[in-house]
Design an enzyme around this catalytic site. Sequence first.
Site: not given
Length: 304
Positions: A158-159
């Site tokens: 989850k960048t």
Amino acid sequence: MVERTEKVWLNGELVAFDRADVSILTHTLHYGLGVFEGIRAYESPAGGAVFRLREHVERLLRSGRVVEIEIPFGTEELERAVLDTLRANRMSEGYIRPIAYLGEGAMGLLPADNPVEVAIAVWPWGAYLGDEGLERGIRAKVSSYTRHHPNISMTQSKTCGNYVNSILAKREVTRLGYDEAIMLDPNGMVAEASGENVFLVRKGQLKTPPLGSVLDGITRDSIVQIARDKGIEVVEQSFTRDELYIADEAFLTGTAAEVTPIREVDDRVIGSGTRGPVTRTLQSTYFDAVRGKERKYEHWLTKV
């Protein structure tokens, strides 16, 4: 608007919300290399409880490893920090946002020794796609923006920067009058929505895209487990947009969106155009689970 609370957990201590600020030269602000989580706490008969806290914290740490951000706190420390932040704000229910980001230091595309900062904020947040969406279902449109290829932006992290793709898709379809975007993968198959996993129901079978271009959603995993416990056949398999059009039912899952029915895609009515029986059953059980009303899933809850 996000409702400000009193305290934020920042690098190991609780500070006043107004003191939890960052430098204008924060590396993540300029280049997007940071990781985050979305978690919810719910009121239950026994008091507030965080849903699948351990799994969310572990995914945050995995996200950091994927993009080479060494988060300077362990699983148990971050779990305590989430609970402490809720307690400090006297919240038994709400949304929780941990984020790890690169602070001020080197600029340019090689962050070098920039410090890793970690923060946790909490705030009240109702249904992401609206209470009516949970009940009646939402209108979706296939976006012209394609979901990430795993070798372009690694999809199991989850960048922060990955979500520019989601923002563009969401803006595009809402500008046209729809509630949410459906995004295709690089092969033209249904991937996910702007921030949710996608499910369809056809002939009693529940189908969702396999991991690859889609995030390993924790709500997704919860629904898969609930469905199998109820004897519903679950298939993780790619499908086309037109298979979505002819589904008997369809819905989205995510921490923010929870379990939201889809009543229409690209102006095609899905099934009867209302929340279908399988969706209703899974949604109802999910809400019982997160609110501590389903003993079978009590192990998913961590008391505040």
